[in-house]
Design a protein around this motif. Structure first.
Motif, mmCIF file in Angstrom:
data_model
loop_
_atom_site.group_PDB
_atom_site.id
_atom_site.type_symbol
_atom_site.label_atom_id
_atom_site.label_comp_id
_atom_site.label_asym_id
_atom_site.label_seq_id
_atom_site.Cartn_x
_atom_site.Cartn_y
_atom_site.Cartn_z
ATOM 1 N N LEU A 1 1.304 -1.069 0.089
ATOM 2 C CA LEU A 1 -0.218 0.566 -0.028
ATOM 3 C C LEU A 1 1.475 1.175 -0.162
ATOM 4 C CD1 LEU A 1 -2.766 0.306 -0.144
ATOM 5 C CD2 LEU A 1 -2.445 0.617 3.175
ATOM 6 N N PRO A 2 0.937 2.199 -1.104
ATOM 7 C CA PRO A 2 1.553 3.281 -0.773
ATOM 8 C C PRO A 2 1.788 3.864 -0.059
ATOM 9 C CG PRO A 2 0.339 3.421 -3.296
ATOM 10 C CD PRO A 2 -0.714 1.783 -2.142
ATOM 11 N N SER A 3 0.444 4.177 1.067
ATOM 12 C CA SER A 3 0.837 5.032 2.340
ATOM 13 C C SER A 3 1.409 4.590 3.346
ATOM 14 C CB SER A 3 -0.464 5.618 2.312
ATOM 15 O OG SER A 3 -1.403 4.087 2.492
ATOM 16 N N ILE A 4 1.893 3.523 3.237
ATOM 17 C CA ILE A 4 2.523 2.779 4.492
ATOM 18 C C ILE A 4 3.790 1.936 3.708
ATOM 19 C CG2 ILE A 4 0.480 3.205 6.194
ATOM 20 C CD1 ILE A 4 0.044 0.072 5.876
ATOM 21 N N ALA A 5 3.986 1.768 2.224
ATOM 22 C CA ALA A 5 4.982 0.930 2.063
ATOM 23 C C ALA A 5 5.993 0.765 2.537
ATOM 24 C CB ALA A 5 4.852 0.990 0.991
ATOM 25 N N ALA A 6 6.380 2.561 3.169
ATOM 26 C CA ALA A 6 7.884 2.786 3.921
ATOM 27 C C ALA A 6 8.089 2.673 4.478
ATOM 28 C CB ALA A 6 7.634 4.695 3.745
ATOM 29 N N VAL A 7 7.438 1.522 5.369
ATOM 30 C CA VAL A 7 7.212 1.413 7.246
ATOM 31 C C VAL A 7 6.713 -0.070 7.471
ATOM 32 C CG1 VAL A 7 6.973 3.954 8.146
ATOM 33 C CG2 VAL A 7 5.251 2.071 7.744
ATOM 34 N N SER A 8 6.424 -0.884 6.013
ATOM 35 C CA SER A 8 6.097 -2.483 6.391
ATOM 36 C C SER A 8 7.725 -3.302 5.437
ATOM 37 C CB SER A 8 4.403 -2.069 5.425
ATOM 38 O OG SER A 8 4.641 -1.283 5.475
ATOM 39 N N GLN A 9 7.063 -4.456 6.080
ATOM 40 C CA GLN A 9 8.361 -5.540 5.575
ATOM 41 C C GLN A 9 6.967 -6.789 5.964
ATOM 42 O OE1 GLN A 9 11.898 -5.218 7.193
ATOM 43 N NE2 GLN A 9 12.122 -7.462 5.917
ATOM 44 N N HIS A 10 7.185 -7.539 4.807
ATOM 45 C CA HIS A 10 6.917 -8.858 4.727
ATOM 46 C C HIS A 10 7.794 -10.004 4.847
ATOM 47 C CE1 HIS A 10 5.133 -12.401 1.693
ATOM 48 N NE2 HIS A 10 4.971 -12.251 2.668
ATOM 49 N N VAL A 11 7.449 -10.765 5.702
ATOM 50 C CA VAL A 11 8.480 -11.969 5.661
ATOM 51 C C VAL A 11 7.804 -13.683 5.389
ATOM 52 C CG1 VAL A 11 10.143 -13.289 7.321
ATOM 53 C CG2 VAL A 11 9.901 -11.087 7.139
ATOM 54 N N HIS B 1 6.931 0.697 -6.297
ATOM 55 C CA HIS B 1 7.117 2.168 -5.575
ATOM 56 C C HIS B 1 7.689 1.081 -3.832
ATOM 57 C CE1 HIS B 1 6.288 5.546 -2.578
ATOM 58 N NE2 HIS B 1 5.529 4.565 -1.727
ATOM 59 N N ALA B 2 6.895 0.285 -3.538
ATOM 60 C CA ALA B 2 7.555 -0.201 -2.589
ATOM 61 C C ALA B 2 9.080 -0.809 -2.100
ATOM 62 C CB ALA B 2 6.682 -1.529 -2.299
ATOM 63 N N ARG B 3 9.304 -1.466 -3.183
ATOM 64 C CA ARG B 3 10.666 -1.502 -3.426
ATOM 65 C C ARG B 3 11.306 -0.978 -3.272
ATOM 66 N NH1 ARG B 3 10.421 -5.589 -8.757
ATOM 67 N NH2 ARG B 3 9.434 -7.734 -7.265
ATOM 68 N N ARG B 4 11.312 0.515 -3.256
ATOM 69 C CA ARG B 4 12.238 1.299 -3.556
ATOM 70 C C ARG B 4 12.934 2.198 -2.638
ATOM 71 N NH1 ARG B 4 9.193 4.635 -6.754
ATOM 72 N NH2 ARG B 4 8.454 6.168 -5.577
ATOM 73 N N VAL B 5 11.170 2.469 -1.767
ATOM 74 C CA VAL B 5 10.995 2.672 0.101
ATOM 75 C C VAL B 5 11.788 1.394 0.551
ATOM 76 C CG1 VAL B 5 8.699 4.838 -0.895
ATOM 77 C CG2 VAL B 5 8.959 2.559 0.194
ATOM 78 N N ARG B 6 11.392 0.992 0.724
ATOM 79 C CA ARG B 6 11.836 -0.225 1.153
ATOM 80 C C ARG B 6 13.438 -0.591 0.851
ATOM 81 N NH1 ARG B 6 8.112 -4.646 -0.041
ATOM 82 N NH2 ARG B 6 5.965 -3.563 1.214
#
Length: 867
Positions: free
Chosen positions: A514-524, A855-860
């Motif tokens: 989700l673009p709004s929270i991708a920068a502070v999220s992680q999937h394992v 976007h998620a890959r970039r911000v992570r």
């Protein structure tokens, strides 16, 4: 020509300005002064009605009726009657104020995400409230005549005397006590509220005033404040009144018609029972209805005087017929018996039986044209006719409109109703369907006679030192994951430092894109994690000495952690073994002996248990021990077994070593055994899947215990029904539930069966919960127990009809739930997700846009570099 003395002389020095047609002379706080009386205005709180038994409802009605009956005769009016003006109106739901209150509440406990994520999170619900829904707060006000005024007391008061003030103050205290009784629980309103009500009542159905009063007393010279902004004109046909707003650049025209409630058949109404309170019928209409009722509460003695002439007329007529030997019609005999019964009630009955309520009840509807208001009049007449209540449109509409203004008297005694207190109480104008918290996260709206927005702070129970357990119960397709995902996204945006989600099947992992929270999220993906990640000993955290008040408390916590590791290791081994081993007595003895030999220290492993079995010193079970060791060694070679058979020397906390606010743990492709199936038919993969899910839950909970105790945290366990099928799983469930309050942990569990939660807590630790569509009788009984709603009186049908399937075989996008909040209120709600991006992320049948993934890959990547 000599002027006729009307007996009502205006108090001196209280003359209204020319052109002002108002009965009010002065407003002071919640008190209203007219030329001949003083009123104190109160507001009545909401009354719970839905999802209560008829016995509870009837008890509430009796309590309200008794409170009204007890109010008879408490005022200082000349005739001793308690005069009451009831006003039911609506106030537009202030979505902007909600956003300000919600933002303030969140910032008191955490720091929301920076940038547009939080601001957009506040904007979209406002658009939903204003654009999609016609939402307004129902407010019920009640004005009681405290005392009558004399011109001489008014003159002395103007000159500085205090006789009238003392008399009014003493009478007001008596009325305050009567109105605060259980059943009414009314409280005096403020000057702001009273001024708002006068504005609202004079400009009936016009846009509500948005600017509050200044709280200062208002005198005769200020009354033009209410009248200057609205022109009122009766239409030539006499059927309606036209109101025109004269605000600069904001001309609004409304056509208003007032209806009078006529006769009603008391024996035809089933309240409580199959019908709702009779004033609530107006709330089921798709347009606003204003209500005004001028009534007098009479004691039995006062009521007998008021009807004595009519009763004497009946008796005299029958006496004359008997005296002259005339036949007496049967209907006359019925009337005679009724008059005897009424007289007995009024003379011998208690307060509730002898009191009476006499007055006029008016309903005002409006439209943008005469045709529209005429159609609405017909609709409200039809609706009330279904419940055996007549609604009439009297003449003199201009005067009827003025009755709605506080301080006004009735313009006509036509359609006067004589009611017993129970009938008057059965109106329940305060019927309330509110649930949740006013300054919380927007969830949707209630379903019922009163349609209200549902806002809820999911940490409210924890702030009030209640448990943080939140069950979400529903059958397949009931919307459990969707609702859980909404709560997770809200928690992350509001600034929760640790949000951990265990979702074995993986749909909630889409939140990380989700673009709004991708920068502070992680999937394992736990199935791809290194060996030893789910070691039974290391997933149970070492107690933090800083979290314990004393050294003894810390030592006790360490001992409990060691015991939990031992129990967990034994359960894992027993889950792994085939059914042929579990049926042997030696298996339980040997596993118990070997695990206790290894101990409960943090750095142990299952390989040490295998070694202990090989070296067993029991001569009777040596062969069985060797067979168990061989079986466990063979299981350790399975690809997925490496997760809990791994060496304890590895860094097993790697999955938790992240600064992401949201961590989603998944196990895609994991095949769990079907609930209730024969264990002898389970494959090796299915046997391994059960301990994997248990250990993954322990790993997720370990992260929750790793953060500071005072900061809010979130833990979500999806598909949690397998967790409660072992001793270790039950122990973890209980520990998380009981620790949630101390650790500020919101613990969300979604499952299909209420027994998965009730079996661990008995319902006593469940304060809040959501229950979706449930069709099985067993599931319905469990759900009602969790909601603490009476069973066996029809609420089971409500559970089975939630989120119905449409003609196309699909359910509506907005799912329905029964929601119990921390205050014990239960209402049926529709869950609404106004954020289109969040709705897309929570819809597994729709593909995630590639732009989101990029976007998620970039911000992570940027976060990892920054770290």
């Amino acid at each position: 020509m000599v002027a006729r003395n009307t007996g009502r002389r205006k108090a001196p020095n209280e003359k209204l300005p020319a052109g002002v047609r108002l009965p009010i002379r002065r407003l002071d706080g919640g008190m209203l002064w007219t030329a001949d009386r003083v009123q104190q205005w109160y507001e009545l709180p909401g009354t719970r009605w839905y999802f209560r038994s008829n016995e509870q409802r009837e008890s509430g009605l009796k309590q309200t009726a008794l409170a009204w009956a007890s109010a008879a005769g408490v005022t200082a009016t000349k005739n001793g009657r308690t005069r009451v003006h009831l006003r039911v109106t609506t106030r537009p739901y202030d979505a902007a104020q909600w956003a300000r209150d919600y933002d303030r509440r969140v910032r008191e406990h955490s720091t929301p995400l920076a940038g547009d994520a939080w601001s957009q999170h506040l904007v979209t619900p406002q658009q939903a409230m204003v654009g999609r829904l016609n939402l307004a707060d129902t407010r019920v006000f009640c004005g009681v005549d405290v005392a009558d005024r004399s011109m001489w007391e008014a003159a002395l008061a103007k000159a500085g005397g205090s006789k009238e003030a003392r008399r009014v103050d003493a009478a007001r205290r008596q009325v305050d006590n009567a109105m605060s009784m259980p059943g009414l629980s009314a409280h005096p309103i403020s000057a702001d509220d009273l001024e708002w009500l006068v504005h609202r009542s004079y400009g009936l159905h016009m846009p509500a005033p948005s600017s509050p009063a200044q709280g200062e007393p208002m005198g005769p010279e200020d009354m033009a404040t209410f009248t200057d902004g609205v022109d009122i004109e009766q239409m030539p046909d006499g059927h309606s009144v036209r109101l025109t707003s004269r605000q600069p650049g904001r001309e609004v025209v409304r056509y208003v018609t007032v209806l009078a409630m006529g006769r009603q058949r008391n024996d035809q109404l089933d309240i409580p029972g199959s019908q709702e309170p009779w004033m609530a019928y107006a709330r089921t209409l798709p347009f606003a209805v204003e209500i005004s009722a001028h009534v007098e509460i009479l004691t039995g003695e006062q009521a007998l005087k008021s009807v004595k002439r009519a009763l004497d007329r009946v008796r005299d007529n029958l006496t004359q017929r008997r005296k002259h030997g005339l036949d007496i019609p049967r209907q006359k005999l019925v009337v005679e018996q009724q008059s005897i019964d009424v007289t007995h009630q009024l003379e011998q009955g208690d307060d509730l039986a002898s009191s009476r309520v006499i007055g006029q009840v008016r309903f005002a509807v409006s439209g943008s044209s005469e045709e529209e208001v005429a159609a609405r009049v017909l609709e409200i007449q039809t609706r009330f006719r279904q419940y055996q209540i007549e609604m009439w449109r009297p003449r003199g509409q201009r005067a009827l409109v003025s009755e709605f203004v506080p301080g006004a008297r009735v313009s006509s005694t036509s359609h006067t109703r004589y009611m017993q207190p129970m009938w008057w109480a059965a109106a329940v104008p305060t019927l309330d369907a509110s649930v949740g918290t006013r300054d919380g996260y927007y969830l949707g709206w209630t379903v019922g006679a009163s349609r209200r927005p549902v806002c809820w702070d999911q940490w409210e129970a924890l702030y009030n030192d209640q448990t943080g357990l939140l069950p979400i119960i529903a059958e397949l397709g009931g919307g459990k994951s969707f609702l859980a995902g909404m709560l997770v996204a809200e928690a992350v945006k509001r600034g929760v430092t640790q949000a951990t989600v265990l979702d074995p099947s993986g749909p909630l992992a889409r939140l990380c894109d989700l673009p709004s929270i991708a920068a502070v999220s992680q999937h394992v993906d736990l199935l791809s994690a290194p060996a030893g990640t789910l070691n039974p000993w290391t997933v149970v955290p070492i107690p933090d000495d800083k979290a314990c008040e004393t050294h003894e408390e810390w030592m006790l916590a360490r001992l409990e952690a060691e015991r939990e590791r031992i129990t967990l290791a034994k359960d894992v081994i027993m889950m792994l073994l085939p059914q042929t081993y579990l049926s042997r007595y030696a298996t339980t003895v040997l596993v118990n002996e070997a695990v206790h030999h290894v101990g409960g220290d943090y750095n142990r492993s299952l390989y040490e248990v295998i070694e202990a079995l090989r070296n067993t010193k029991s001569p009777d079970f040596r062969v069985d021990a060797h067979a168990l060791a061989v079986e466990l060694k063979a299981l350790s070679d399975e690809p997925l077994s490496r997760l809990f058979f791994g060496s304890s020397s590895l860094d097993v906390d790697h999955a938790l070593d992240t600064d992401a606010r949201l961590l989603v743990l998944t196990m895609p492709g994991l095949t769990l055994p079907v609930t209730g199936s024969d264990p002898t038919t389970w494959t090796t993969g299915e046997r391994i899947a059960r301990p994997l899910q248990h250990l993954a839950m322990y790993l997720a909970s370990k992260r929750a215990y790793g953060g500071p105790r005072e900061l809010p945290k979130l833990l979500v366990a999806s598909e949690a029904h397998h967790l409660t099928q072992s001793a270790a799983g039950k122990a973890l469930f209980t520990r998380l539930t009981r620790d949630s309050r101390k650790w500020r942990l919101r613990y969300i569990v979604d499952t299909q069966l209420g027994s998965d939660v009730l079996g661990q807590t008995g319902g006593g630790l469940t304060v809040e919960c959501f229950v979706g569509r449930t069709e099985s009788p067993e599931g319905q009984a469990e759900a009602l127990k969790m909601l603490r709603v009476p069973a066996g009186i029809g609420f089971e049908r409500v559970l089975g009809e939630l989120s119905p399937v449409g003609p196309d075989g699909r359910r509506a996008a907005n799912r329905e739930f029964l929601f119990r909040d921390a205050r014990g209120r239960v209402e049926k709600i529709v869950v609404d997700c106004p954020d289109p991006d969040l709705a897309l992320a929570l819809s597994p049948d729709k593909d995630i846009p590639q732009a989101w993934i990029d976007h998620a890959r970039r911000v992570r990547g940027e976060r990892m570099v920054s770290a």
